[in-house]
Write an enzyme that holds these catalytic residues in place. Structure first.
Site, PDB file in Angstrom:
ATOM      1  N   ASP A  78      -5.064  -8.648  -0.955  1.00  0.00           N
ATOM      2  CA  ASP A  78      -5.399  -7.704  -2.029  1.00  0.00           C
ATOM      3  C   ASP A  78      -6.757  -7.116  -1.670  1.00  0.00           C
ATOM      4  O   ASP A  78      -7.771  -7.826  -1.662  1.00  0.00           O
ATOM      5  CB  ASP A  78      -5.453  -8.440  -3.377  1.00  0.00           C
ATOM      6  CG  ASP A  78      -5.738  -7.492  -4.533  1.00  0.00           C
ATOM      7  OD1 ASP A  78      -6.310  -6.399  -4.295  1.00  0.00           O
ATOM      8  OD2 ASP A  78      -5.397  -7.839  -5.674  1.00  0.00           O
ATOM      9  N   GLY A  84      -3.909   1.225  -1.217  1.00  0.00           N
ATOM     10  CA  GLY A  84      -4.504   1.646  -2.487  1.00  0.00           C
ATOM     11  C   GLY A  84      -3.489   2.311  -3.385  1.00  0.00           C
ATOM     12  O   GLY A  84      -2.313   2.454  -3.032  1.00  0.00           O
ATOM     13  N   VAL A  85      -3.961   2.691  -4.571  1.00  0.00           N
ATOM     14  CA  VAL A  85      -3.128   3.433  -5.511  1.00  0.00           C
ATOM     15  C   VAL A  85      -3.019   4.865  -4.990  1.00  0.00           C
ATOM     16  O   VAL A  85      -4.030   5.496  -4.665  1.00  0.00           O
ATOM     17  CB  VAL A  85      -3.763   3.391  -6.919  1.00  0.00           C
ATOM     18  CG1 VAL A  85      -2.999   4.298  -7.879  1.00  0.00           C
ATOM     19  CG2 VAL A  85      -3.803   1.953  -7.433  1.00  0.00           C
ATOM     20  N   HIS A 135      -6.003  15.818  -2.995  1.00  0.00           N
ATOM     21  CA  HIS A 135      -6.400  15.849  -4.409  1.00  0.00           C
ATOM     22  C   HIS A 135      -7.923  15.751  -4.597  1.00  0.00           C
ATOM     23  O   HIS A 135      -8.409  15.879  -5.723  1.00  0.00           O
ATOM     24  CB  HIS A 135      -5.632  14.791  -5.191  1.00  0.00           C
ATOM     25  CG  HIS A 135      -4.172  15.097  -5.185  1.00  0.00           C
ATOM     26  ND1 HIS A 135      -3.621  16.098  -5.966  1.00  0.00           N
ATOM     27  CD2 HIS A 135      -3.150  14.613  -4.425  1.00  0.00           C
ATOM     28  CE1 HIS A 135      -2.323  16.199  -5.706  1.00  0.00           C
ATOM     29  NE2 HIS A 135      -2.012  15.314  -4.770  1.00  0.00           N
ATOM     30  N   TYR A 187      -7.783   9.647  -9.338  1.00  0.00           N
ATOM     31  CA  TYR A 187      -7.315   9.376  -7.974  1.00  0.00           C
ATOM     32  C   TYR A 187      -8.095  10.240  -6.968  1.00  0.00           C
ATOM     33  O   TYR A 187      -8.619   9.737  -5.967  1.00  0.00           O
ATOM     34  CB  TYR A 187      -5.814   9.659  -7.905  1.00  0.00           C
ATOM     35  CG  TYR A 187      -5.227   9.697  -6.516  1.00  0.00           C
ATOM     36  CD1 TYR A 187      -5.140   8.540  -5.746  1.00  0.00           C
ATOM     37  CD2 TYR A 187      -4.733  10.891  -5.989  1.00  0.00           C
ATOM     38  CE1 TYR A 187      -4.584   8.578  -4.477  1.00  0.00           C
ATOM     39  CE2 TYR A 187      -4.174  10.931  -4.730  1.00  0.00           C
ATOM     40  CZ  TYR A 187      -4.099   9.769  -3.966  1.00  0.00           C
ATOM     41  OH  TYR A 187      -3.554   9.813  -2.707  1.00  0.00           O
ATOM     42  N   SER A 247       1.056  16.454   2.115  1.00  0.00           N
ATOM     43  CA  SER A 247       2.260  15.768   1.628  1.00  0.00           C
ATOM     44  C   SER A 247       3.002  15.232   2.835  1.00  0.00           C
ATOM     45  O   SER A 247       3.628  15.996   3.570  1.00  0.00           O
ATOM     46  CB  SER A 247       3.152  16.741   0.848  1.00  0.00           C
ATOM     47  OG  SER A 247       2.426  17.341  -0.215  1.00  0.00           O
ATOM     48  N   ARG A 282       5.261  24.022  -3.538  1.00  0.00           N
ATOM     49  CA  ARG A 282       3.892  23.636  -3.201  1.00  0.00           C
ATOM     50  C   ARG A 282       3.824  22.947  -1.836  1.00  0.00           C
ATOM     51  O   ARG A 282       2.937  23.193  -1.029  1.00  0.00           O
ATOM     52  CB  ARG A 282       3.358  22.723  -4.310  1.00  0.00           C
ATOM     53  CG  ARG A 282       1.991  22.162  -4.041  1.00  0.00           C
ATOM     54  CD  ARG A 282       1.537  21.226  -5.157  1.00  0.00           C
ATOM     55  NE  ARG A 282       0.449  20.427  -4.676  1.00  0.00           N
ATOM     56  CZ  ARG A 282       0.609  19.281  -4.010  1.00  0.00           C
ATOM     57  NH1 ARG A 282       1.805  18.782  -3.784  1.00  0.00           N
ATOM     58  NH2 ARG A 282      -0.456  18.630  -3.577  1.00  0.00           N
TER      59      ARG A 282
HETATM   60  P1  NAI Z   1       2.228   4.177  -1.141  1.00  0.00           P
HETATM   61  O1  NAI Z   1       1.890   4.052  -2.570  1.00  0.00           O
HETATM   62  O2  NAI Z   1       3.655   4.222  -0.745  1.00  0.00           O
HETATM   63  O3  NAI Z   1       1.528   3.000  -0.318  1.00  0.00           O
HETATM   64  C1  NAI Z   1       0.271   2.467  -0.674  1.00  0.00           C
HETATM   65  C2  NAI Z   1       0.301   0.993  -0.372  1.00  0.00           C
HETATM   66  O4  NAI Z   1      -0.942   0.419  -0.780  1.00  0.00           O
HETATM   67  C3  NAI Z   1       1.421   0.253  -1.119  1.00  0.00           C
HETATM   68  O5  NAI Z   1       2.263  -0.430  -0.207  1.00  0.00           O
HETATM   69  C4  NAI Z   1       0.683  -0.691  -2.034  1.00  0.00           C
HETATM   70  O6  NAI Z   1       1.325  -1.941  -2.200  1.00  0.00           O
HETATM   71  C5  NAI Z   1      -0.656  -0.843  -1.314  1.00  0.00           C
HETATM   72  N1  NAI Z   1      -1.681  -1.282  -2.254  1.00  0.00           N
HETATM   73  C6  NAI Z   1      -1.935  -0.832  -3.514  1.00  0.00           C
HETATM   74  N2  NAI Z   1      -2.896  -1.555  -4.094  1.00  0.00           N
HETATM   75  C7  NAI Z   1      -3.281  -2.487  -3.180  1.00  0.00           C
HETATM   76  C8  NAI Z   1      -4.220  -3.539  -3.201  1.00  0.00           C
HETATM   77  N3  NAI Z   1      -4.972  -3.800  -4.290  1.00  0.00           N
HETATM   78  N4  NAI Z   1      -4.325  -4.328  -2.109  1.00  0.00           N
HETATM   79  C9  NAI Z   1      -3.561  -4.097  -1.018  1.00  0.00           C
HETATM   80  N5  NAI Z   1      -2.650  -3.110  -0.932  1.00  0.00           N
HETATM   81  C10 NAI Z   1      -2.502  -2.307  -2.012  1.00  0.00           C
HETATM   82  O7  NAI Z   1       1.462   5.474  -0.615  1.00  0.00           O
HETATM   83  P2  NAI Z   1       1.736   6.297   0.721  1.00  0.00           P
HETATM   84  O8  NAI Z   1       2.465   7.519   0.369  1.00  0.00           O
HETATM   85  O9  NAI Z   1       2.258   5.417   1.769  1.00  0.00           O
HETATM   86  O10 NAI Z   1       0.253   6.735   1.087  1.00  0.00           O
HETATM   87  C11 NAI Z   1      -0.560   5.965   1.960  1.00  0.00           C
HETATM   88  C12 NAI Z   1      -2.002   6.393   1.773  1.00  0.00           C
HETATM   89  O11 NAI Z   1      -2.126   7.773   2.069  1.00  0.00           O
HETATM   90  C13 NAI Z   1      -2.527   6.188   0.356  1.00  0.00           C
HETATM   91  O12 NAI Z   1      -3.896   5.786   0.431  1.00  0.00           O
HETATM   92  C14 NAI Z   1      -2.432   7.573  -0.261  1.00  0.00           C
HETATM   93  O13 NAI Z   1      -3.415   7.751  -1.262  1.00  0.00           O
HETATM   94  C15 NAI Z   1      -2.689   8.447   0.958  1.00  0.00           C
HETATM   95  N6  NAI Z   1      -2.043   9.757   0.820  1.00  0.00           N
HETATM   96  C16 NAI Z   1      -0.687   9.877   0.943  1.00  0.00           C
HETATM   97  C17 NAI Z   1      -0.084  11.114   0.842  1.00  0.00           C
HETATM   98  C18 NAI Z   1       1.377  11.314   1.037  1.00  0.00           C
HETATM   99  O14 NAI Z   1       1.818  12.461   1.008  1.00  0.00           O
HETATM  100  N7  NAI Z   1       2.182  10.281   1.248  1.00  0.00           N
HETATM  101  C19 NAI Z   1      -0.898  12.320   0.566  1.00  0.00           C
HETATM  102  C20 NAI Z   1      -2.313  12.065   0.430  1.00  0.00           C
HETATM  103  C21 NAI Z   1      -2.856  10.831   0.575  1.00  0.00           C
HETATM  104  C1  15L Z   2      -1.036  12.365  -2.584  1.00  0.00           C
HETATM  105  O1  15L Z   2      -2.236  12.120  -2.492  1.00  0.00           O
HETATM  106  C2  15L Z   2      -0.072  11.305  -2.948  1.00  0.00           C
HETATM  107  O2  15L Z   2      -0.429  10.048  -2.410  1.00  0.00           O
HETATM  108  C3  15L Z   2       1.351  11.639  -2.517  1.00  0.00           C
HETATM  109  O3  15L Z   2       2.249  10.762  -3.192  1.00  0.00           O
HETATM  110  C4  15L Z   2       1.707  13.091  -2.838  1.00  0.00           C
HETATM  111  O4  15L Z   2       1.720  13.276  -4.212  1.00  0.00           O
HETATM  112  C5  15L Z   2       0.689  14.003  -2.187  1.00  0.00           C
HETATM  113  O5  15L Z   2      -0.641  13.645  -2.512  1.00  0.00           O
HETATM  114  C6  15L Z   2       0.866  15.480  -2.549  1.00  0.00           C
HETATM  115  O6  15L Z   2      -0.085  16.093  -2.999  1.00  0.00           O
HETATM  116  O7  15L Z   2       1.973  15.994  -2.348  1.00  0.00           O
END
Ligand code: NAI
Ligand code: 15L
Length: 279
Positions: A64, A86-87, A126, A149, A178, A187
């Protein structure tokens, strides 16, 4: 996409946080090109459910990231960190505080303690979500976060700058647009980045020397864009993919009214998420 040559795998052990998430699971098979050993981490339940069958070069370590001592132990023996954990959406401040604010503090303290000199921080578009979609900005434009966020990602970028200026820890903050298999709406025609382009950008962020703290946008070679990505180009990033191939599919969706946040602001509907009143 072709893998970088083996001699470019300069890192012995790379730590990937958020390995169980959407991006983490997608990038995992590609990380073999970036390091000899990969340590995959996430919350215990998520890691157990989503990160199975580790390959010989992989190890799994639950953590964590809001727990300072746990993050410190996690980072031991690592040479670089890709911080995805992270979130990842707009949520009540208390949740953002634990995972994204404390989590990033713990990240940089662990890096300082263990002498880790290169971090890739998953920031987000964001951070600048309240710019309108008819404005063009670069990564040095005034930040306009569209929620808690976005504020947490802005904080992460400031921590990256502080820990470079004070301790020489280099970070590439990627304001990911994205990152999904394909764009889901109008978008995302501007914000989309393919997995292969993200992998190429990640490689540049890990291996380009002397980056200090560099902020870039994570987007593909899309036709109509809002971000002047000159700082990514300086890292040598040349996106190969484009959202254009999905245009007909996306434009067959009903068009939102022009004042809809999804087509007005760069951050889309994140600009109207919340408030989150206590129950
Ligand atoms: P996701 O929500 O699928 O993955 C985030 C992971 O972080 C999850 O597996 C979750 O369990 C873990 N997590 C949350 N709280 C935690 C904690 N306290 N300790 C350890 N692990 C924790 O998000 P995704 O889409 O994989 O994104 C990955 C990263 O990229 C994130 O930081 C997100 O903010 C960033 N991001 C993603 C975008 C996208 O389009 N997918 C766009 C912009 C940023
Ligand atoms: C983000 O930062 C989020 O983690 C992802 O889930 C999408 O919403 C992305 O931005 C987006 O702006 O499309």
């Amino acid at each position: 996409m072709s893998s970088p040559p083996a001699q470019s795998r300069l890192f012995n052990r790379l730590l990937l946080t958020g390995a169980a998430g959407g991006v983490g699971r997608a990038i995992r098979p590609l990380l073999t090109a970036h390091a000899q050993h990969v340590r995959l981490s996430d919350l215990p339940a998520a890691l157990a459910a989503q990160v199975t069958n580790p390959a010989p070069h992989e190890e799994t370590v639950p953590c964590d990231i809001s727990d300072r001592a746990a993050f410190d132990a996690l980072a031991a023996d690592c040479d670089a960190i890709v911080h995805l954990g992270g979130v990842s959406v707009e949520r009540p401040f208390e949740e953002i505080l634990e995972a994204n604010i404390k989590g990033v503090f713990n990240l940089y303290e662990a890096a300082r303690h263990h002498g880790i000199k290169r971090i890739v921080f998953a920031s987000s578009n964001h951070v600048t979500g309240f710019y309108r979609q008819d404005e063009i900005i670069d990564a040095h434009a005034l930040r306009r976060p569209d929620g808690y966020y976005g504020v947490s990602k802005s904080f992460g970028e400031d921590m990256a700058q502080l820990y470079f200026d004070r301790y020489g820890i280099e970070t590439a903050s990627i304001r990911i647009g994205s990152l999904f298999p394909e764009p889901a709406d109008r978008r995302m025609m501007a914000t989309w980045i393919s997995l292969n382009d993200f992998d190429a950008l990640l490689h540049r962020c890990l291996y380009t020397p002397d980056i200090g703290h560099t902020v870039v946008y994570g987007m593909s070679n899309n036709r109509k864009v809002w971000w002047d990505n000159r700082y990514a180009a300086r890292l040598g990033y040349t996106p190969r993919d484009t959202s254009e191939i999905y245009r007909d599919k996306i434009e067959s969706q009903p068009a939102p009214p022009p004042d809809d946040p999804s087509v007005r602001f760069q951050g889309g509907k994140f600009t109207i998420a919340g408030p989150f009143d206590p129950q």
